[in-house]
Motif scaffolding. Structure first.
Motif, PDB file in Angstrom:
ATOM      1  N   MET A 289      -9.349  95.862  12.876  1.00  0.00           N
ATOM      2  CA  MET A 289     -10.367  96.015  11.573  1.00  0.00           C
ATOM      3  C   MET A 289     -11.153  95.236  12.382  1.00  0.00           C
ATOM      4  O   MET A 289     -11.470  94.630  12.750  1.00  0.00           O
ATOM      5  CB  MET A 289      -9.776  94.910  10.728  1.00  0.00           C
ATOM      6  N   THR A 290     -12.537  95.630  10.458  1.00  0.00           N
ATOM      7  CA  THR A 290     -13.775  95.002  11.172  1.00  0.00           C
ATOM      8  C   THR A 290     -13.148  93.715   9.919  1.00  0.00           C
ATOM      9  O   THR A 290     -12.660  93.645   9.041  1.00  0.00           O
ATOM     10  CB  THR A 290     -14.636  95.855  10.556  1.00  0.00           C
ATOM     11  N   ARG A 291     -14.260  92.265  10.487  1.00  0.00           N
ATOM     12  CA  ARG A 291     -13.807  91.125   9.694  1.00  0.00           C
ATOM     13  C   ARG A 291     -15.374  90.984   8.715  1.00  0.00           C
ATOM     14  O   ARG A 291     -16.488  90.826   9.124  1.00  0.00           O
ATOM     15  CB  ARG A 291     -13.509  90.018  10.151  1.00  0.00           C
ATOM     16  N   PHE A 292     -15.427  90.466   7.467  1.00  0.00           N
ATOM     17  CA  PHE A 292     -16.210  89.561   7.078  1.00  0.00           C
ATOM     18  C   PHE A 292     -15.947  87.867   6.920  1.00  0.00           C
ATOM     19  O   PHE A 292     -15.593  87.336   5.525  1.00  0.00           O
ATOM     20  CB  PHE A 292     -16.732  90.328   5.407  1.00  0.00           C
ATOM     21  N   ASP A 293     -15.955  87.473   8.307  1.00  0.00           N
ATOM     22  CA  ASP A 293     -15.955  85.834   7.771  1.00  0.00           C
ATOM     23  C   ASP A 293     -17.553  84.937   8.543  1.00  0.00           C
ATOM     24  O   ASP A 293     -17.336  84.508   8.595  1.00  0.00           O
ATOM     25  CB  ASP A 293     -14.816  85.897   9.272  1.00  0.00           C
ATOM     26  N   MET A 294     -18.229  85.896   7.681  1.00  0.00           N
ATOM     27  CA  MET A 294     -19.606  85.506   8.033  1.00  0.00           C
ATOM     28  C   MET A 294     -19.917  83.877   7.452  1.00  0.00           C
ATOM     29  O   MET A 294     -19.313  83.520   6.249  1.00  0.00           O
ATOM     30  CB  MET A 294     -20.448  86.028   7.460  1.00  0.00           C
ATOM     31  N   ARG A 295     -20.516  82.628   7.663  1.00  0.00           N
ATOM     32  CA  ARG A 295     -20.713  81.879   6.302  1.00  0.00           C
ATOM     33  C   ARG A 295     -21.523  82.533   5.778  1.00  0.00           C
ATOM     34  O   ARG A 295     -21.365  81.358   4.519  1.00  0.00           O
ATOM     35  CB  ARG A 295     -21.517  80.932   7.490  1.00  0.00           C
ATOM     36  N   ASN A 296     -22.238  83.277   5.585  1.00  0.00           N
ATOM     37  CA  ASN A 296     -23.519  83.466   4.751  1.00  0.00           C
ATOM     38  C   ASN A 296     -22.908  84.550   4.108  1.00  0.00           C
ATOM     39  O   ASN A 296     -23.372  85.402   4.495  1.00  0.00           O
ATOM     40  CB  ASN A 296     -25.597  82.936   4.742  1.00  0.00           C
ATOM     41  N   ARG A 297     -22.551  84.269   2.789  1.00  0.00           N
ATOM     42  CA  ARG A 297     -22.284  86.188   1.948  1.00  0.00           C
ATOM     43  C   ARG A 297     -23.286  86.577   1.443  1.00  0.00           C
ATOM     44  O   ARG A 297     -22.680  87.816   0.632  1.00  0.00           O
ATOM     45  CB  ARG A 297     -20.768  85.931   1.665  1.00  0.00           C
ATOM     46  N   ASP A 298     -24.391  86.346   1.264  1.00  0.00           N
ATOM     47  CA  ASP A 298     -25.610  86.749   0.918  1.00  0.00           C
ATOM     48  C   ASP A 298     -25.402  87.788  -0.308  1.00  0.00           C
ATOM     49  O   ASP A 298     -25.341  88.460  -1.552  1.00  0.00           O
ATOM     50  CB  ASP A 298     -26.057  85.385   0.504  1.00  0.00           C
ATOM     51  N   PHE A 299     -25.924  88.938   0.976  1.00  0.00           N
ATOM     52  CA  PHE A 299     -25.542  90.611   0.997  1.00  0.00           C
ATOM     53  C   PHE A 299     -24.616  91.271   0.747  1.00  0.00           C
ATOM     54  O   PHE A 299     -24.868  91.599  -0.487  1.00  0.00           O
ATOM     55  CB  PHE A 299     -26.917  90.721   2.218  1.00  0.00           C
ATOM     56  N   VAL A 300     -23.562  90.267   1.444  1.00  0.00           N
ATOM     57  CA  VAL A 300     -22.170  91.534   0.938  1.00  0.00           C
ATOM     58  C   VAL A 300     -22.058  90.727  -0.472  1.00  0.00           C
ATOM     59  O   VAL A 300     -20.564  91.521  -0.971  1.00  0.00           O
ATOM     60  CB  VAL A 300     -20.926  91.148   2.285  1.00  0.00           C
ATOM     61  N   ASP A 301     -21.673  90.081  -0.816  1.00  0.00           N
ATOM     62  CA  ASP A 301     -21.259  89.752  -2.252  1.00  0.00           C
ATOM     63  C   ASP A 301     -22.565  90.274  -3.125  1.00  0.00           C
ATOM     64  O   ASP A 301     -21.776  90.624  -4.607  1.00  0.00           O
ATOM     65  CB  ASP A 301     -21.312  87.825  -2.171  1.00  0.00           C
ATOM     66  N   ARG A 302     -23.645  90.867  -2.488  1.00  0.00           N
ATOM     67  CA  ARG A 302     -24.397  91.167  -4.040  1.00  0.00           C
ATOM     68  C   ARG A 302     -24.167  92.495  -4.478  1.00  0.00           C
ATOM     69  O   ARG A 302     -24.608  93.012  -4.779  1.00  0.00           O
ATOM     70  CB  ARG A 302     -26.202  91.087  -3.285  1.00  0.00           C
ATOM     71  N   VAL A 305     -18.924  93.308  -2.064  1.00  0.00           N
ATOM     72  CA  VAL A 305     -17.442  93.525  -0.917  1.00  0.00           C
ATOM     73  C   VAL A 305     -17.171  91.986  -1.333  1.00  0.00           C
ATOM     74  O   VAL A 305     -17.533  90.785  -1.669  1.00  0.00           O
ATOM     75  CB  VAL A 305     -18.331  93.199   0.678  1.00  0.00           C
ATOM     76  N   THR A 306     -15.448  92.348  -1.810  1.00  0.00           N
ATOM     77  CA  THR A 306     -14.895  91.379  -1.902  1.00  0.00           C
ATOM     78  C   THR A 306     -13.525  90.611  -0.222  1.00  0.00           C
ATOM     79  O   THR A 306     -13.104  89.815  -1.096  1.00  0.00           O
ATOM     80  CB  THR A 306     -13.738  91.643  -3.362  1.00  0.00           C
ATOM     81  N   ALA A 307     -13.463  91.726   0.255  1.00  0.00           N
ATOM     82  CA  ALA A 307     -12.638  92.042   1.476  1.00  0.00           C
ATOM     83  C   ALA A 307     -12.884  91.609   2.484  1.00  0.00           C
ATOM     84  O   ALA A 307     -14.200  90.917   2.633  1.00  0.00           O
ATOM     85  CB  ALA A 307     -12.461  93.522   1.783  1.00  0.00           C
ATOM     86  N   ARG A 308     -12.073  90.215   2.788  1.00  0.00           N
ATOM     87  CA  ARG A 308     -12.242  89.393   3.489  1.00  0.00           C
ATOM     88  C   ARG A 308     -11.744  90.590   5.179  1.00  0.00           C
ATOM     89  O   ARG A 308     -12.264  90.322   6.569  1.00  0.00           O
ATOM     90  CB  ARG A 308     -11.148  88.441   3.867  1.00  0.00           C
ATOM     91  N   GLU A 309     -11.374  91.337   5.232  1.00  0.00           N
ATOM     92  CA  GLU A 309     -11.443  92.446   6.955  1.00  0.00           C
ATOM     93  C   GLU A 309     -11.214  93.807   5.613  1.00  0.00           C
ATOM     94  O   GLU A 309     -10.769  94.233   4.585  1.00  0.00           O
ATOM     95  CB  GLU A 309     -10.272  92.201   7.478  1.00  0.00           C
ATOM     96  N   THR A 310     -11.623  94.970   6.861  1.00  0.00           N
ATOM     97  CA  THR A 310     -11.883  95.947   6.263  1.00  0.00           C
ATOM     98  C   THR A 310     -11.320  97.127   7.072  1.00  0.00           C
ATOM     99  O   THR A 310     -11.195  96.952   8.582  1.00  0.00           O
ATOM    100  CB  THR A 310     -13.151  96.375   5.382  1.00  0.00           C
ATOM    101  N   PHE A 311     -11.669  98.744   6.971  1.00  0.00           N
ATOM    102  CA  PHE A 311     -11.740  99.417   7.961  1.00  0.00           C
ATOM    103  C   PHE A 311     -13.104  99.474   7.845  1.00  0.00           C
ATOM    104  O   PHE A 311     -13.597 101.466   6.728  1.00  0.00           O
ATOM    105  CB  PHE A 311     -10.902 101.001   7.471  1.00  0.00           C
ATOM    106  N   ALA A 312     -13.930  99.407   8.549  1.00  0.00           N
ATOM    107  CA  ALA A 312     -15.233  99.811   8.847  1.00  0.00           C
ATOM    108  C   ALA A 312     -15.228 101.962   9.529  1.00  0.00           C
ATOM    109  O   ALA A 312     -14.054 101.770  10.440  1.00  0.00           O
ATOM    110  CB  ALA A 312     -16.390  99.575   9.509  1.00  0.00           C
ATOM    111  N   PRO A 313     -16.769 102.347   9.346  1.00  0.00           N
ATOM    112  CA  PRO A 313     -16.689 103.708  10.158  1.00  0.00           C
ATOM    113  C   PRO A 313     -15.915 103.345  11.340  1.00  0.00           C
ATOM    114  O   PRO A 313     -15.700 104.012  11.937  1.00  0.00           O
ATOM    115  CB  PRO A 313     -17.638 104.412   9.833  1.00  0.00           C
ATOM    116  N   ALA A 314     -17.090 102.588  12.060  1.00  0.00           N
ATOM    117  CA  ALA A 314     -16.389 102.833  13.872  1.00  0.00           C
ATOM    118  C   ALA A 314     -15.837 101.877  14.379  1.00  0.00           C
ATOM    119  O   ALA A 314     -15.277 102.308  15.162  1.00  0.00           O
ATOM    120  CB  ALA A 314     -18.066 101.974  14.083  1.00  0.00           C
ATOM    121  N   ASP A 315     -15.165 101.635  13.242  1.00  0.00           N
ATOM    122  CA  ASP A 315     -13.250 101.001  14.171  1.00  0.00           C
ATOM    123  C   ASP A 315     -12.959 102.025  14.059  1.00  0.00           C
ATOM    124  O   ASP A 315     -11.766 101.717  15.299  1.00  0.00           O
ATOM    125  CB  ASP A 315     -12.640 100.268  12.810  1.00  0.00           C
ATOM    126  N   ILE A 316     -12.479 103.625  13.661  1.00  0.00           N
ATOM    127  CA  ILE A 316     -12.027 104.580  14.657  1.00  0.00           C
ATOM    128  C   ILE A 316     -12.455 104.376  16.372  1.00  0.00           C
ATOM    129  O   ILE A 316     -11.793 105.268  16.432  1.00  0.00           O
ATOM    130  CB  ILE A 316     -12.162 105.894  13.995  1.00  0.00           C
TER     131      ILE A 316
END
Length: 460
Positions: A289-302, A305-316
């Motif tokens: 999985m792709t993780r959203f474990d960045m310290r600054n979540r300004d853009f993803v929060d805007r 995105v609420t997930a902390r890990e997900t299936f990103a396209p390139a994970d395939i």
């Protein structure tokens, strides 16, 4: 060993990369070390060191050899995974090695076409048309004909917009792709693409339309169990087709990137749902999985995105049970895509390292209000967002609309400067910018910006 003439040094450097890629590993730590060394050796391939005539002469051969190397690396994923070698460091190192090798392939293609670019009224090529240097085919699936698309095949794609670059870069591992979709072949042999798009949600489009729709690069993946893939394609096709027949049944895009639930779907979550249905819940993508474990979540929060890990396209690309059938790119736009990627690298790096955040102004707030209220953006909004979100879906928040607009307005002038810089570099030396030069240029811009670049600013 790849032979080039007359530049022996290039042949030696490429042979060194091949040697590292073929090096066996006995432990997870050793594998990660090998792959990190492979990334570093490929990154250090500075084209200024090689004779231009050698590069021009050898470009197709080099590109084909590097594609073959990437296939060999991918072919070992299942074994590495079974042996427990693909721990997080090894996984990240493999993703990085595949990514940097693809950039070298792009540069060889750009050199081969003498850096031709799209004209003002030109469109990108149709994906996988003909048998040219734009298309690399896995020998396992080589027929000598055009690509034989099959039901259940997956398309991993990259478009031209800045939000495509952002989607490819916002997780913990950078990638070069922003969209994943599934092919379904009906009883008449017609190919359809089942996909989830930001603007329209889950939809079904003709494959021919998708391949003509402004692609920059695309990979075809095929599951090794054709019956499973066919069931998955049929079931997701039926699910999305039925959703269009029901009143209020449309499945909109899932901005949360959460993997649970199916009332809303994002692109790779649709593929996950397809294989869940086709396997009766036995297959759960992705393996890594792709993780959203960045310290600054300004853009993803805007953008929601609420997930902390997900299936990103390139994970395939990391899936052990899928083969690469073929890979295609339009070399007239790969330079732009690469510069977009490197630019997004730096923007997100600044957010994480220097705590840059987006700061709105009145025009941006107006865009958010008008976009959400009307469903169609104003002329000024279209100028800001370009072709990123021409139609605002009803579930796209005002915050997400504003974030996309600010990202575009911040990135576009920097990209213009980078493209002009690369054009001067090519005119002077016949070679494109090295990523190091791009990063250095952007860092100089940041240092002289007094804490504000476009809509990004540090705390004051």
């Amino acid at each position: 060993m790849l032979q080039t003439t007359p530049g022996g040094r290039l042949a030696e450097d490429l042979a060194r990369i091949e040697e590292i890629a073929a090096r066996p590993a006995a432990t997870a730590r050793e594998l990660a070390a090998n792959l990190n060394e492979l990334y570093a050796a490929t990154y250090e391939l500075c084209l200024d060191r090689y004779e231009l005539d050698t590069l021009l002469h050898s470009a197709p051969e080099i590109a084909q050899a590097i594609f073959a190397m990437r296939l060999r690396l991918r072919s070992q994923i299942a074994d590495w995974h079974a042996r427990g070698f693909l721990t997080r460091p090894g996984e990240r190192a493999l993703r990085n090695a595949l990514r940097i090798a693809r950039y070298v392939t792009d540069m060889m293609g750009e050199i081969n076409i003498r850096y031709a670019q799209l004209g003002p009224n030109e469109k990108t090529l149709r994906g996988f048309s003909g048998r040219s240097f734009n298309t690399f085919v896995n020998p396992k699936f080589e027929t000598g004909e055009d690509i034989d698309f099959r039901t259940g095949d997956l398309l991993l794609m990259r478009g031209m917009a800045h939000n495509s670059a952002a989607i490819a870069r916002i997780g913990d591992v950078d990638s070069q792709f922003s969209h994943l979709a599934m092919i379904y072949t009906d009883a008449n042999g017609k190919h359809w693409v089942v996909e989830a798009l930001i603007e329209t949600g889950s939809v079904i489009n003709p494959l021919s339309e998708t391949l003509h729709h402004g692609l920059g690069r695309c990979i075809v993946f095929r599951h090794r169990d054709p019956e499973l893939a066919a069931r998955a394609a049929a079931m997701i096709y039926q699910t999305i087709a039925k959703s269009h027949q029901k009143r209020n049944g449309h499945i909109w895009y899932d901005f949360s990137m959460e993997l649970e639930g199916n009332k809303e779907l994002f692109c790779s979550k649709l593929v996950r749902e397809a294989f869940r249905l086709g396997s009766e819940n036995k297959v759960a993508l992705p393996t890594f999985m792709t993780r959203f474990d960045m310290r600054n979540r300004d853009f993803v929060d805007r953008i929601g995105v609420t997930a902390r890990e997900t299936f990103a396209p390139a994970d395939i690309e990391m899936e052990p049970d899928f083969d690469v059938v073929a890979e295609w790119q339009d070399y007239r736009v790969t330079s732009r895509l690469r510069l977009q990627d490197l630019l997004m690298d730096q923007l997100f790096h600044w957010m994480e390292t220097h705590d840059y955040r987006f700061e709105e102004d009145f025009p941006i707030r107006l865009i958010g209000w008008m976009g959400q209220m009307s469903g169609q953006l104003s002329t000024r909004a279209k100028q800001l967002i370009a072709d990123v979100v021409p139609t605002v879906p009803p579930n796209m928040t005002r915050s997400a609309i504003k974030a996309v607009a600010m990202l575009h307005r911040t990135a576009e002038p920097l990209l213009d400067e980078l493209q002009a810089l690369e054009r001067r570099r090519i005119d002077r030396t016949g070679r494109p910018l090295h990523p190091r030069e791009v990063y250095d240029f952007l860092e100089t811009k940041r240092e002289s910006s007094n804490g504000a670049i476009g809509y990004l600013a540090t705390a004051r």
